[in-house]
Design an enzyme around this catalytic site. Structure first.
Site, mmCIF file in Angstrom:
data_model
loop_
_atom_site.group_PDB
_atom_site.id
_atom_site.type_symbol
_atom_site.label_atom_id
_atom_site.label_comp_id
_atom_site.label_asym_id
_atom_site.label_seq_id
_atom_site.Cartn_x
_atom_site.Cartn_y
_atom_site.Cartn_z
ATOM 1 N N ARG A 34 -0.434 -8.917 13.442
ATOM 2 C CA ARG A 34 -1.030 -7.889 12.562
ATOM 3 C C ARG A 34 -1.867 -8.540 11.467
ATOM 4 O O ARG A 34 -2.910 -8.020 11.065
ATOM 5 C CB ARG A 34 0.069 -7.017 11.954
ATOM 6 N N ARG A 42 11.901 -5.853 5.447
ATOM 7 C CA ARG A 42 11.824 -4.399 5.670
ATOM 8 C C ARG A 42 12.452 -4.047 7.027
ATOM 9 O O ARG A 42 13.188 -3.081 7.145
ATOM 10 C CB ARG A 42 10.366 -3.931 5.609
ATOM 11 N N ARG A 90 11.162 -2.860 10.011
ATOM 12 C CA ARG A 90 10.751 -1.742 10.869
ATOM 13 C C ARG A 90 10.612 -2.259 12.306
ATOM 14 O O ARG A 90 10.558 -3.475 12.502
ATOM 15 C CB ARG A 90 9.389 -1.245 10.346
ATOM 16 N N ARG A 103 -9.487 1.075 8.111
ATOM 17 C CA ARG A 103 -8.964 -0.238 8.499
ATOM 18 C C ARG A 103 -9.986 -1.055 9.262
ATOM 19 O O ARG A 103 -9.681 -2.157 9.712
ATOM 20 C CB ARG A 103 -7.735 -0.047 9.360
ATOM 21 N N LYS A 119 0.845 -1.207 0.000
ATOM 22 C CA LYS A 119 0.000 0.000 0.000
ATOM 23 C C LYS A 119 0.879 1.255 0.000
ATOM 24 O O LYS A 119 0.688 2.151 -0.806
ATOM 25 C CB LYS A 119 -0.918 0.043 1.245
#
Ligand code: B4P
Length: 192
Positions: free
Chosen positions: A150, A137, A139, A89, A14
């Site tokens: 998640r 990634r 993070r 969301r 996204k």
């Protein structure tokens, strides 16, 4: 007025695709995740409240998010359109978009250039690929336990929006498991 809403699980691209389209369409990329991370790093009241939810992988409560989004959308650069990344969301946030955001912008558009185009896009990517991408990634909320949680939160709270927008005939499904350039090119066709 161009309005794009990106749905999709964490890691579906996204943020990546919203940033690219923002350059092409010349409208702001509004990422609730990025706005929240700025609040956390600046240690604002909102950031202090949001931090624990984000670190766990939970959604930040709606009462914190809705004012934040309304405030961002009321800024002058969003008058001509926007790309919403990571919002809505859940069903409560989607209802807010219908009642507060789209109705207001229809009024605005009818008084301005009179033309408004809304695209709601779901990026579809298999779970195993999502986990791989997010681990790469790296993070602070991208460890395997938080990622899996998640994805569970996504299935419970965000995936019902696919039904919500399909019933309204508003949803475009895009295969997000392609190269970044191929996803961008599919998106450009849908939005054109
Ligand atoms: P977000 O910041 O929205 O993050 P995300 O869903 O994890 O990532 P996204 O799908 O944008 O993935 P990206 O393009 O970066 O949310 C973080 C947290 O903020 C949430 O858990 C929640 O706590 C809170 N939050 C945010 N919005 C909220 C709301 N509305 N209500 C309540 N809480 C909210 O891509 C990921 C990786 O994949 C990147 O490394 C990228 O390079 C790679 N990638 C992308 N596309 C690829 C492709 N086609 N091929 C290969 N790799 C690709």
């Amino acid at each position: 007025m161009v309005q794009v809403i990106f749905l999709g699980p964490p890691g579906s691209g996204k943020g990546t695709q919203a940033a690219r389209l923002s350059n092409v369409l010349q409208v702001p990329h509004i990422s609730t995740g990025d706005i929240l991370r700025t609040h956390v790093s600046q240690e604002t009241d909102l950031g202090k409240q949001a931090k624990a939810y984000m670190n766990r992988g939970d959604l930040v409560p709606d009462q914190l998010i809705l004012d934040m989004v309304q405030d961002r959308l009321s800024q002058p650069d969003a008058e001509g359109g926007w790309i919403l990344d990571g919002f809505p969301r859940n069903v409560a946030q989607a209802t807010f978009v219908e009642k507060e955001v789209l109705q207001n912008s229809e009024h605005h558009a009818s008084g301005m250039e009179g033309n408004s185009a809304l695209s709601i896009i779901n990026l579809d990517v298999p779970d195993e690929i999502l986990i791989e991408r997010l681990l790469a990634r790296g993070r602070t909320d991208d460890n395997e336990q938080t990622i899996r949680y998640r994805l569970q939160v996504y299935r419970e709270q965000t995936a019902p929006l696919i039904q919500f927008y399909t019933e309204r005939n508003q949803l475009s499904q895009i295969n997000g498991n392609l190269s970044m350039d191929d996803v961008t090119s599919e998106l450009t066709k849908v939005i054109a």
